[in-house]
Each structure stands twice: as C-alpha cells, then as structure tokens.
Design a protein around this motif. Structure first.
Motif, PDB file in Angstrom:
ATOM      1  N   ASP A 117      11.469   8.489 104.377  1.00 55.04           N
ATOM      2  CA  ASP A 117      11.956   8.056 105.834  1.00 55.04           C
ATOM      3  C   ASP A 117      11.061   6.762 106.185  1.00 55.04           C
ATOM      4  OD1 ASP A 117      13.756  10.004 105.726  1.00 55.04           O
ATOM      5  OD2 ASP A 117      12.358  11.232 106.767  1.00 55.04           O
ATOM      6  N   HIS A 118       9.782   6.855 106.147  1.00 55.98           N
ATOM      7  CA  HIS A 118       8.714   5.665 106.326  1.00 55.98           C
ATOM      8  C   HIS A 118       9.306   4.467 105.800  1.00 55.98           C
ATOM      9  CE1 HIS A 118       5.100   3.551 107.404  1.00 55.98           C
ATOM     10  NE2 HIS A 118       5.273   3.097 106.129  1.00 55.98           N
ATOM     11  N   ALA A 119       9.423   4.434 104.567  1.00 56.47           N
ATOM     12  CA  ALA A 119       9.814   3.352 103.791  1.00 56.47           C
ATOM     13  C   ALA A 119      11.220   2.937 104.175  1.00 56.47           C
ATOM     14  CB  ALA A 119       9.574   3.547 102.154  1.00 56.47           C
ATOM     15  N   THR A 120      11.985   3.517 104.217  1.00 56.21           N
ATOM     16  CA  THR A 120      13.653   3.258 104.539  1.00 56.21           C
ATOM     17  C   THR A 120      14.045   2.775 106.163  1.00 56.21           C
ATOM     18  OG1 THR A 120      14.197   5.475 104.754  1.00 56.21           O
ATOM     19  CG2 THR A 120      14.438   4.466 102.514  1.00 56.21           C
ATOM     20  N   HIS A 121      13.355   3.527 106.851  1.00 56.28           N
ATOM     21  CA  HIS A 121      13.499   3.185 108.252  1.00 56.28           C
ATOM     22  C   HIS A 121      13.058   1.893 108.619  1.00 56.28           C
ATOM     23  CE1 HIS A 121      14.410   4.377 112.421  1.00 56.28           C
ATOM     24  NE2 HIS A 121      13.404   3.837 112.722  1.00 56.28           N
ATOM     25  N   PHE A 123      14.076  -0.788 107.198  1.00 48.39           N
ATOM     26  CA  PHE A 123      15.132  -1.643 107.059  1.00 48.39           C
ATOM     27  C   PHE A 123      16.454  -1.056 107.697  1.00 48.39           C
ATOM     28  CE2 PHE A 123      11.987  -2.135 103.474  1.00 48.39           C
ATOM     29  CZ  PHE A 123      12.165  -3.388 103.439  1.00 48.39           C
ATOM     30  N   GLY A 124      16.434  -0.203 108.612  1.00 42.26           N
ATOM     31  CA  GLY A 124      17.068   0.596 109.153  1.00 42.26           C
ATOM     32  C   GLY A 124      18.331   1.517 108.160  1.00 42.26           C
ATOM     33  N   LEU A 125      17.667   2.102 107.126  1.00 39.70           N
ATOM     34  CA  LEU A 125      18.221   2.759 106.322  1.00 39.70           C
ATOM     35  C   LEU A 125      17.845   4.260 106.005  1.00 39.70           C
ATOM     36  CD1 LEU A 125      18.511  -0.153 103.663  1.00 39.70           C
ATOM     37  CD2 LEU A 125      20.519   0.652 105.034  1.00 39.70           C
ATOM     38  N   ALA A 126      18.641   5.030 105.354  1.00 41.48           N
ATOM     39  CA  ALA A 126      18.411   6.463 104.972  1.00 41.48           C
ATOM     40  C   ALA A 126      19.168   6.949 104.027  1.00 41.48           C
ATOM     41  CB  ALA A 126      18.415   7.314 106.333  1.00 41.48           C
ATOM     42  N   THR A 127      18.803   8.123 103.347  1.00 44.28           N
ATOM     43  CA  THR A 127      19.654   8.877 102.751  1.00 44.28           C
ATOM     44  C   THR A 127      19.672  10.304 102.934  1.00 44.28           C
ATOM     45  OG1 THR A 127      20.343   9.027 100.360  1.00 44.28           O
ATOM     46  CG2 THR A 127      17.962   9.352 100.714  1.00 44.28           C
ATOM     47  N   VAL A 128      20.463  11.103 102.272  1.00 44.87           N
ATOM     48  CA  VAL A 128      20.350  12.384 102.610  1.00 44.87           C
ATOM     49  C   VAL A 128      19.216  13.177 102.155  1.00 44.87           C
ATOM     50  CG1 VAL A 128      21.688  14.575 102.186  1.00 44.87           C
ATOM     51  CG2 VAL A 128      23.083  12.344 102.527  1.00 44.87           C
ATOM     52  N   SER A 129      18.594  14.051 103.025  1.00 49.34           N
ATOM     53  CA  SER A 129      17.429  14.792 102.790  1.00 49.34           C
ATOM     54  C   SER A 129      17.457  16.087 103.324  1.00 49.34           C
ATOM     55  CB  SER A 129      16.228  14.023 103.112  1.00 49.34           C
ATOM     56  OG  SER A 129      15.973  13.582 104.265  1.00 49.34           O
ATOM     57  N   LEU A 204      21.458   4.203  99.602  1.00 47.85           N
ATOM     58  CA  LEU A 204      20.873   4.208 101.187  1.00 47.85           C
ATOM     59  C   LEU A 204      22.166   3.969 101.800  1.00 47.85           C
ATOM     60  CD1 LEU A 204      17.363   2.561 100.978  1.00 47.85           C
ATOM     61  CD2 LEU A 204      17.871   5.112 101.075  1.00 47.85           C
ATOM     62  N   HIS A 205      22.063   4.413 103.317  1.00 47.60           N
ATOM     63  CA  HIS A 205      23.014   4.137 103.978  1.00 47.60           C
ATOM     64  C   HIS A 205      22.398   3.532 105.511  1.00 47.60           C
ATOM     65  CE1 HIS A 205      25.716   6.533 101.555  1.00 47.60           C
ATOM     66  NE2 HIS A 205      24.621   7.281 101.286  1.00 47.60           N
ATOM     67  N   PRO A 206      23.363   2.879 106.214  1.00 48.74           N
ATOM     68  CA  PRO A 206      22.919   2.300 107.572  1.00 48.74           C
ATOM     69  C   PRO A 206      22.666   3.337 108.444  1.00 48.74           C
ATOM     70  CG  PRO A 206      24.711   0.958 106.663  1.00 48.74           C
ATOM     71  CD  PRO A 206      24.703   2.193 105.977  1.00 48.74           C
ATOM     72  N   VAL A 207      21.423   4.146 108.676  1.00 46.69           N
ATOM     73  CA  VAL A 207      21.345   5.100 109.603  1.00 46.69           C
ATOM     74  C   VAL A 207      19.890   4.791 110.304  1.00 46.69           C
ATOM     75  CG1 VAL A 207      20.588   7.476 109.794  1.00 46.69           C
ATOM     76  CG2 VAL A 207      22.438   6.813 108.182  1.00 46.69           C
ATOM     77  N   SER A 208      19.865   4.562 111.452  1.00 45.98           N
ATOM     78  CA  SER A 208      18.459   4.035 112.113  1.00 45.98           C
ATOM     79  C   SER A 208      18.005   5.001 113.445  1.00 45.98           C
ATOM     80  CB  SER A 208      18.378   2.634 112.617  1.00 45.98           C
ATOM     81  OG  SER A 208      17.212   2.117 113.111  1.00 45.98           O
ATOM     82  N   MET A 299      17.330   8.897 119.118  1.00 47.31           N
ATOM     83  CA  MET A 299      15.882   8.994 118.651  1.00 47.31           C
ATOM     84  C   MET A 299      15.964   8.254 117.274  1.00 47.31           C
ATOM     85  SD  MET A 299      15.326  12.974 117.468  1.00 47.31           S
ATOM     86  CE  MET A 299      15.874  13.693 119.452  1.00 47.31           C
ATOM     87  N   PRO A 300      14.875   7.776 116.968  1.00 48.89           N
ATOM     88  CA  PRO A 300      14.806   7.254 115.443  1.00 48.89           C
ATOM     89  C   PRO A 300      15.111   8.415 114.536  1.00 48.89           C
ATOM     90  CG  PRO A 300      12.920   6.510 116.713  1.00 48.89           C
ATOM     91  CD  PRO A 300      13.644   7.516 117.529  1.00 48.89           C
ATOM     92  N   TYR A 301      15.753   8.039 113.531  1.00 49.42           N
ATOM     93  CA  TYR A 301      15.951   9.162 112.425  1.00 49.42           C
ATOM     94  C   TYR A 301      14.836   9.935 111.995  1.00 49.42           C
ATOM     95  CZ  TYR A 301      17.870  11.755 108.261  1.00 49.42           C
ATOM     96  OH  TYR A 301      18.306  12.622 107.279  1.00 49.42           O
ATOM     97  N   PRO A 302      13.734   9.401 111.735  1.00 51.18           N
ATOM     98  CA  PRO A 302      12.349  10.118 111.168  1.00 51.18           C
ATOM     99  C   PRO A 302      11.796  10.856 112.077  1.00 51.18           C
ATOM    100  CG  PRO A 302      12.493   7.677 110.567  1.00 51.18           C
ATOM    101  CD  PRO A 302      13.509   7.533 111.455  1.00 51.18           C
ATOM    102  N   MET A 303      12.250  10.501 113.305  1.00 51.44           N
ATOM    103  CA  MET A 303      11.615  11.610 114.450  1.00 51.44           C
ATOM    104  C   MET A 303      12.416  12.939 114.512  1.00 51.44           C
ATOM    105  SD  MET A 303      11.710  10.976 118.660  1.00 51.44           S
ATOM    106  CE  MET A 303      11.258  12.329 119.838  1.00 51.44           C
ATOM    107  N   LEU A 304      13.606  12.858 114.181  1.00 48.27           N
ATOM    108  CA  LEU A 304      14.320  14.039 113.839  1.00 48.27           C
ATOM    109  C   LEU A 304      13.973  14.740 112.778  1.00 48.27           C
ATOM    110  CD1 LEU A 304      16.689  15.984 114.473  1.00 48.27           C
ATOM    111  CD2 LEU A 304      18.315  14.655 113.295  1.00 48.27           C
ATOM    112  N   GLN A 305      13.894  13.974 111.568  1.00 45.29           N
ATOM    113  CA  GLN A 305      13.347  14.693 110.487  1.00 45.29           C
ATOM    114  C   GLN A 305      11.720  15.344 110.217  1.00 45.29           C
ATOM    115  OE1 GLN A 305      15.937  14.767 108.254  1.00 45.29           O
ATOM    116  NE2 GLN A 305      15.134  13.896 106.576  1.00 45.29           N
TER     117      GLN A 305
END
Length: 463
Positions: A117-121, A123-129, A204-208, A299-305
C-alpha cells in the motif's frame, strides 16, 4: 549426507543470517503471529535474496528436514514455523517496484500488504488484498485473497500476472499464463504446496481515496440487519464493498465513549467512487434499524487497510474457522444471532462478500474452487490471555458447527487451522483436487513443502 550440507557450510553460503537454538535472537526469531502456538525449529534462515532461498531449499531437502516458509508471518495456523526443522524466513526480502505506466507492482515474498500500500498509493494505485495491512503478501495471495476491493476487482489471485518460485529441486522458475501455466494455475489458491514464491507481479487499479468506515447497530437488531444486508450488498454496485461483523467496540478513537466495549453488529464499508455516490447508496443503512453510529468518510485507501493493525498485533491467542456460503438463509441467520455475543473483546465474526468480479472467473480457471460462493465467513476467537484459550476455541468451534450445515461445504484455506483434517483440504478444492495432486507429484513428489494445508502426493491414488 553431502559434504556441503553441514550447518557451517550452509551459514557460509548465505548472505542473510542463520539463526539456531542458543543464539541471542532465536526466541524472537521463532515467534509466531498466533501466540497459542509454540514452535522450535532447529534453524531459521533469514534469506537476503533468491540465492539464499535456493541454498535453504537445497539444504532442507538434502538433510531430510521439515521445511516451513515464512513470508509476512501472519498465519493463524502457524504455518510459518515448525518443530525441529528449517524455517525459510523471507522478512528481509521486501523490495517493491511499481510501474505506473503498466499499472503493475513487482513485490518480493517477505512483504506485507502495508508495504505494498505504501509503494502503490504514491501513484494512486492499489490491488486486492486483505483487511489488515500487517498480513503477509505471500500467504494471503497463495490461498486466494479477498478484501475491500474484491467485488470490483476480484480475488488477489485474479490480479496476479506472474510469480517467481524456487522449486523443491532448487530450480527457480517464472510462472504465468505462458510459462509453466499448470504451476501458475496451481499457486492461485493452492497455498504453499509447490515452492517458495520469491516475488509476485500484480495488476494494479486506480484506487487512491475511498469512502470508508463502519456502520454499527445495537446487537438486538442483528437478525434484521443481516436480512437487510444480504439483499442490499448483492444488489449494490461493485464499487461498494461491505463486510458484516459481530464485534465488541474498541475502547478508543474514533469510536465515541458511550459505545466503548459495547457488543454490536456492524458493516465495514469501502466505496471507491465519488463521495456523493457513497452518501446516496448508504442512505439505506437506516432501513433495518436506526444505526448507533455511521462513520463513513473519505480517507486514503492505506488508512482503511491499516485501521485494524493496532487491535490485532502479533502474539495474541487465536483460533479461527471459516466456510463459504452461497446464500444466507433465514435459518442460517437465526444461528448467527445465537452466537452474536462474542466471548472476548477482540473476538469477532466476519462475512466477506465475494461476488461481482470474483464470479466472472470460472471454478476451474484457478485452483480456488468456490467461485459461486457469495460470502466467505470467518469466526475468530482472539484474546491476549492464554487462560482464555479454551473459551475462545470452544466458542469458535460451537459457532462453526452450528453454521456449517448451512454452508457450501468447503473452506477458505487461509481461514483453516491445522486440526481440521485432510478431508477439509479436499473439500476446499473439490473437482480441482486431483489436478492439484498431479501437479504436486510433478513438482514436489517427496512433499518437501508440506507445512501448509497440504495437498499430499500420495493422494494421486485416491478416486
């Protein structure tokens, strides 16, 4: 024994560290995420690179040692440890390379989802985890992987493009749809049965930013909320995910003081579209009963994660059981309500929706078989006190036994303990099991990789 398979020559061959009983860091290095389990390996190889992994596999094979593989060290069943054998510890192998143009990430086998999440966020990207960022990438992926983005983007394995494996004979191979495609099929749900995965390549997918957070209702409304939830989430746009939970409200922010330690039911939402769309969709949370809390916000996706990381730290007592469900019948809901009061503050039950994009992959397209299931259930007994071991274990087993007759019959391998038996493993893979056995015989005929939910090579003789 070959001359080059002594611990001394093995240590000299490693760039990483070799830890053994008596070393100052041995007790820390052997610790498992699940404090209910206690393993004492002879050796722990903290591998620095692929060459170290190859040396470790060769060493264990040539010495006839039990071999366990530890990635993010998050296994509830303690599969990252063993007694008397060798543990391959990948925790030093945590490199990640994001390609924003191709929307891919190359992730080493020791990474956690927080690392990803740290690395992909950036770039505004994420994958399923999963739903806890301290979870290891390797274990979650090899079992299938579902989480907040599954309804929209499928399982983690549906976003796996290729992987590098060190096999039982010491070879390293790259597997994909075009290279060793049978092995690529097998690792997508087949667990750690086929080799040590040293790197994964994910789509990855556009998820920020996401609209996320919990809605909580009084426990007395559980039946009404579950009946509403089963209809609402299956009809909702795939951009909206929400898993149902029974829980004790954590005694701290962001929860208001009057709800602290109160037993409740709830749904944890994640919506990856515009905020106004989430507001419109989630206006329906008032239908089953008036919520005691509706805490959805951008919220930023990593915050939820990472929201649950502080609660579920390493070393707690854990016992869990899982099942798949194709429907939530009224009879099943009645049984859920009977067990809604959790036995300890950290114990919980989650129902994860796995429809939408998950259903667009066939049951035989990957080793993960239950593509028609709509929910993946996990019943989790958790507590910091070893004195409560029986309490949380008995509750989990009784709850599971009450719900299992209403289930689809199989298990999610990442939600299995080691006391569930070989028939549960077979039931997990159904018609895919014999194909997995055939691939296991080809790549690991002596079952070197057996500290897992094991697909036994000897099973090739079974009908």
């Amino acid at each position: 024994m070959r001359a080059d398979t002594t611990p001394e020559t093995f240590r000299a061959a490693l760039r990483g560290a070799l830890i053994q009983a008596g070393d100052a860091d041995y007790d820390q290095a052997r610790q498992l995420y699940n404090g209910m389990l206690d393993k004492h390996p002879q050796l722990i190889a903290r591998c620095a690179d692929v060459a170290d992994v190859i040396s470790a596999v060769n060493f264990a094979r040539d010495r006839g040692m039990t071999l366990a593989v530890r990635g993010g060290a998050h296994s509830g069943a303690g599969l990252g440890g063993c007694d008397d054998g060798l543990v391959i510890d990948l925790s030093r192998m945590r490199g990640i390379r994001v390609d924003p143009a191709m929307r891919t990430a190359r992730v080493e086998g020791g990474c956690t989802w927080g690392d990803v999440d740290h690395a992909t966020h950036a770039f505004g990207l994420a994958t399923v985890s999963g739903i806890i960022s301290t979870t290891g990438v390797g274990g979650l992926t090899l079992g299938g992987g579902h989480g907040h983005l599954s309804r929209q983007h499928g399982l983690t394995i549906d976003n796996l493009l290729e992987a590098d494996l060190v096999l039982a004979d010491g070879r390293m191979v790259t597997v994909s749809d075009t290279q060793h495609s049978d092995l690529f099929w097998a690792i997508r749900g087949g667990g750690g049965n086929f080799g040590v995965v040293t790197s994964f390549l994910f789509q990855l997918h556009p998820v920020s930013m996401v609209n996320a957070g919990p809605t909580l209702w009084e426990l007395e409304h559980s039946a009404a909320v579950l009946r509403w939830y089963r209809e609402f989430i299956t009809a909702a746009p795939e951009s909206l995910n929400g898993f149902f939970a029974f829980l004790s409200v954590p005694p701290g922010p962001p929860f208001p003081a009057h709800l602290h330690n109160k037993q409740m039911c709830g749904v944890v939402w994640c919506h990856s579209g515009p905020e106004e769309e989430a507001t419109r969709l989630l206006a329906a949370v008032h239908e089953p009963a008036e919520p005691a809390l509706h805490g959805v916000q951008p919220m930023p996706y990593p915050m939820l994660q990472s929201a649950f990381d502080g609660l579920y730290r390493p070393g707690l007592q854990w016992y869990w059981r899982g099942d798949f469900f194709t429907e939530l019948s009224d009879a099943a809901i009645e049984r859920h309500v009977e067990f809604a009061a959790v036995p300890t503050p950290l114990s919980t039950m989650h129902l994860y929706p796995i429809d939408g994009a998950v259903h667009r992959v066939g049951s035989k397209d990957t080793a993960f078989s239950y593509r028609e299931a709509r929910w993946s259930e996990v019943i989790v007994g958790v507590d910091p006190d070893p004195a409560n071991k029986d309490r949380i274990t008995d509750w989990t087993k009784a709850y599971w036994e009450a719900l299992h007759p209403h289930s689809a019959g199989g298990a999610y391998v990442n939600f299995m303990m080691n006391d569930e038996g070989q028939e549960r493993v077979r039931a997990t893979y159904r018609d895919n099991y014999l194909r997995l056995v055939k691939i296991k015989v080809e790549y690991d005929p002596d079952n070197l990789f057996r500290v897992n939910q094991n697909i036994q090579p000897a099973g090739r003789a079974l009908p």
